[in-house]
Design an enzyme around this catalytic site. Structure first.
Site, PDB file in Angstrom:
ATOM      1  N   ASP A  44     -22.043 -30.465 -13.673  1.00 34.51           N
ATOM      2  CA  ASP A  44     -20.703 -31.012 -13.859  1.00 34.51           C
ATOM      3  C   ASP A  44     -20.514 -31.542 -15.271  1.00 34.51           C
ATOM      4  O   ASP A  44     -19.458 -31.386 -15.881  1.00 34.51           O
ATOM      5  CB  ASP A  44     -20.455 -32.148 -12.852  1.00 34.51           C
ATOM      6  N   TYR A  47     -19.942 -28.750 -17.689  1.00 36.57           N
ATOM      7  CA  TYR A  47     -18.608 -28.207 -17.444  1.00 36.57           C
ATOM      8  C   TYR A  47     -17.549 -29.094 -18.100  1.00 36.57           C
ATOM      9  O   TYR A  47     -16.671 -28.639 -18.827  1.00 36.57           O
ATOM     10  CB  TYR A  47     -18.393 -28.110 -15.935  1.00 36.57           C
ATOM     11  N   GLU A 135       8.200 -49.482  -4.743  1.00 35.15           N
ATOM     12  CA  GLU A 135       7.785 -48.275  -5.469  1.00 35.15           C
ATOM     13  C   GLU A 135       8.927 -47.276  -5.504  1.00 35.15           C
ATOM     14  O   GLU A 135       9.605 -47.090  -4.494  1.00 35.15           O
ATOM     15  CB  GLU A 135       6.598 -47.598  -4.739  1.00 35.15           C
ATOM     16  N   LYS A 137      10.839 -44.014  -4.905  1.00 37.16           N
ATOM     17  CA  LYS A 137      10.637 -42.970  -3.907  1.00 37.16           C
ATOM     18  C   LYS A 137      10.826 -41.628  -4.603  1.00 37.16           C
ATOM     19  O   LYS A 137      11.951 -41.221  -4.892  1.00 37.16           O
ATOM     20  CB  LYS A 137      11.633 -43.153  -2.759  1.00 37.16           C
ATOM     21  N   CYS A 462      26.487 -19.662  30.291  1.00 36.25           N
ATOM     22  CA  CYS A 462      27.073 -19.620  28.943  1.00 36.25           C
ATOM     23  C   CYS A 462      26.039 -19.050  27.973  1.00 36.25           C
ATOM     24  O   CYS A 462      24.968 -19.629  27.787  1.00 36.25           O
ATOM     25  CB  CYS A 462      27.493 -21.018  28.503  1.00 36.25           C
TER      26      CYS A 462
END
Ligand code: IVH
Length: 715
Positions: A44, A47, A135, A137, A462
């Site tokens: 990692d 990378y 917050e 939305k 119907c």
């Protein structure tokens, strides 16, 4: 010296170009090995170092940025369609503060009422501190990101809240979403909103226009269309962003407060919304709401309101959830958007329960970025300018074909007509005459006293009702049969192949031989017919609550179906109980009414429908093909009150009535409103009156609150 060893600051332009090409290749190979073959080529750290180098070169030579830049990662393409993902913790939506019918504005008192409701539930006094986060939305689509041991392993859309689509490969292409995070719990599901900025949306639509491709109506549609692409390379080319605001499954808590949790998510590398504020009560929430509403146009992305959440996570837990929404959070939407247009016609649609619904056909008009052509007119009173009590609405102004009308839409809600401009009414406009016969089958359309809706009495004869009932039957929350949607149902009905739900389950028997007939239909190949039969086969085993909801009985929605299913357990027990309650009297009838959440209107509609001979025959024909799974009950092993019927009365001191009730239900108990011979236990606080007396008369056990807390494990 090879290019890869030269410091970025020292690279010539030609060397930089070569180095970017090399990095694109190496990182693409590493990505493919990691995502598709599950066999990493490098550590990692190595990378990350290559990615950082790539980013530094792009920053120094922006013109050299490649179309396949590794910084806009693309994972492996999913094989076919999207696989589904079952959310380990349900993805719920939010309740909304109510809006005034006329102005479409939420009165500020509603914020105070929300705070008061929460205080009442928690048993907090006016003076006790109670903080909220406020917050923005975000108007996008929600996404759940699962990290295990710090690695992104899965991304899923919300779907129906229980299962969503697996969009992992696409999510990996979003730069705001980290691939790896450090210091996080072993299992961490981060939830948030995928959205597109205004600038990116306009640029995308300009590109689409250049290529004569379809244009997106608004940033939200563009974001949804981009995330839900089968080819992640397309997602990668669309500039999506992400804000984190919540979480699902966690192996360890993130923090003690909502704000603390948001800060931790930010520390892991997730963007969190910078306009989030901590507020000490409704006044501060309202001030913040006004501030953000003012700033709305300058944010650079769409928001459709604010979300208020109780900050203390222990209190969030105590407050818990209603059926589909949390008690600890609420959305405060901005007022809906409005526009004026001409009403060209009024059409009548006949629904599943026979209701005649007037639909406004409008000269197309853009409202909040979406073209609106149709709007609901609710019912005949609404058109005439009065409410169901005969009181005037719109100061009594009626709506006529030819009028100029004000259209509004709020989020996903069906567009509505808010008002009419009498000064622009054509001289020849006549009052609208609501039909008194069904436009589909010619039967009488009648209004029962107290009902605002006119209904066709044609019932099963119907065609419009039959088709609507079938559409409801196959809908998502009901049988949810893949390949059998509204369009197919209409076609099958028209051709006489499916007239009632039972016919779905004999379709293969009747037409499956050689698949000849189905195959010859337009749009049907052998494969799709076989798939359909398989999908139908899968649904022969159906949970009780789904079957009940699928029947489309008036007043019996999803929530009621699940209450009833949980109460009776098995389909057989339920049918026997309905027969027992046939006369709307007697112990079975009382027992039905004793279910918390079942009122007289619902109960009457349920019993009448299930015991009506034609309806019953049709239900029996259906269930002959099914195996109905008993209702799932919450895991209450070891619960001392599982299956018992409790009644709370008097004042509780340690917790509020609502909390006590929610707790009892979570432990598998039923909570009834009144004491009867079926009551197992009465919990009586100070001031208990007639209910405690009745319990004594009937010999039902009565305990006080302290004994109740002991019984259920205190708090
Ligand atoms: S909390 C259980 N916070 O709004 C609570 N939702 O109308 C789940 N949304 O489905 C949601 N911004 O897609 C939360 N700051 C925010 C949000 C937010 C946007 C969306 C979300 C949710 C929808 C509900």
């Amino acid at each position: 010296m090879s290019e890869e060893e030269i410091a970025v600051e020292q690279l010539t332009e030609a060397q930089a170009r070569g180095e970017l090409a090399r990095l694109a290749r190496v990182l693409a190979e590493a990505d493919a090995a990691y995502h598709a073959e599950d066999a990493p080529l490098m550590s990692d750290a190595a990378y990350d170092a290559l990615k950082a180098r790539n980013a530094a070169i792009e920053a120094r030579f922006p013109a050299l940025k490649r179309a396949d830049s590794p910084l806009e990662r693309v994972g492996a393409a999913p094989a076919e369609g999207f696989a589904t993902v079952r959310h380990r913790v349900r993805m719920l939506s939010l309740g909304n503060l109510p809006q005034d019918k006329k102005s479409k504005i939420t009165p500020p008192e509603e914020v105070h009422k929300f705070d008061a409701r929460i205080r009442r539930y928690l048993g907090l006094g006016q003076a006790d501190p109670l903080a909220y986060t406020s917050e923005p939305k975000i108007d996008g689509l929600s996404l759940s990101l699962r990290y295990e041991a710090g690695h992104l392993v899965q991304a899923a859309t919300r779907g129906d809240g229980e299962t969503g689509e697996n969009v992992t490969a696409n999510a990996r292409t979003i730069a705001d979403i980290p691939e790896r995070i450090e210091g996080a719990p072993d299992v961490l599901e981060v939830r948030g909103e995928v959205y597109m900025s205004h600038a990116d949306f306009e640029a995308l639509n300009a590109r689409q226009a250049d290529r004569a491709d379809k244009l997106f109506a608004n940033p939200r549609n563009a974001a949804a269309g981009s995330l839900r692409q089968l080819d992640p390379a397309i997602t990668a080319a669309r500039p999506l962003r992400f804000f984190a605001y919540g979480w699902g499954e966690l192996s360890a808590p993130l923090a003690e407060t909502q704000m603390g949790a948001l800060e931790r998510l930010a520390a892991f590398g997730f963007p969190t919304n910078p306009r989030t504020a901590l507020c000490d009560g409704p006044r501060a929430l309202l001030a913040h709401y006004r501030e953000i509403e003012q700033a709305r146009a300058t944010l650079g992305y769409d928001i459709d309101g604010m979300v208020y959440k109780v900050n203390d996570l222990r209190l969030q837990e105590r407050l818990g959830f209603r059926a589909t929404t949390p008690r600890w959070a609420i959305a405060h939407k901005f007022p809906a958007e409005l526009a004026w247009t001409r009403l060209e016609a009024i059409d009548i649609q006949v629904g599943r329960t026979g209701a005649l619904s007037p639909v406004a056909r409008l000269a197309p008009v853009t409202v909040g970025g979406v073209v609106v052509r149709n709007a609901t007119l609710h019912n005949e009173d609404y058109i005439a300018g009065r409410n169901s009590d005969g009181q005037p609405i719109r100061e009594g102004r009626d709506i006529r074909v030819g009028d100029w009308v004000q259209v509004y839409r709020a989020g996903d809600v069906i567009p509505q007509i808010a008002d009419v401009d009498l000064s622009r009414r054509p001289a020849d406009a006549a009052p609208y005459v609501f039909p008194v016969t069904c436009p589909e089958c010619g039967s009488d359309a009648v209004r029962e006293p107290g009902d605002s809706v006119r209904r066709c009495v044609g019932g099963l004869i119907c065609p419009a009702q039959a088709v609507e009932r079938l559409k409801h039957f196959v809908s998502r929350a009901a049988f949810d049969i893949e390949g059998l949607g509204a369009k197919q149902v209409e076609a099958f009905y028209r051709d006489g192949w499916i007239r009632e739900p039972a016919d779905i389950f004999t379709l293969e028997e009747r037409f499956g031989q050689g698949l000849q007939q189905l195959r010859n239909r337009e749009g049907w190949g052998e494969k799709s017919a076989a798939n359909l039969f398989r999908a139908i086969e899968e649904k022969r085993r159906i949970p009780f609550e789904r079957l009940l909801f699928a029947l489309g009985i008036r007043h019996v929605g999803e929530q009621a179906s699940s209450l009833i299913a949980r109460h009776y357990g098995t389909w057989e027990a339920f049918i026997a109980a309905m027969d027992g309650a046939r006369d709307l009297a007697g112990p079975e009838w009382e027992r039905l009414l004793g279910i918390d959440g079942v009122g007289e209107v619902l109960a009457t509609s349920l019993v009448r429908t299930v015991t009506e001979p034609h309806e019953r025959a049709s239900i029996d024909r259906l269930t002959a093909h099914l195996s109905v799974l008993p209702a799932e009950r919450p895991d209450v092993s070891g619960s001392p009150v599982a299956g018992k019927t409790l009644v709370f009365t008097g004042t509780l001191e340690k917790m509020t009535r609502a909390e006590a009730k929610a707790r009892a239900e979570a432990l598998g108990a039923k909570v009834a409103g009144s004491v009867s011979a079926r009551t197992d236990l009465v919990i009586a606080g100070p001031g208990a009156g007639s209910k405690a007396r009745k319990a004594a008369e009937l010999g039902v056990e009565v305990i006080d609150e302290a004994a109740w807390l002991d019984l259920v494990g205190g708090r």
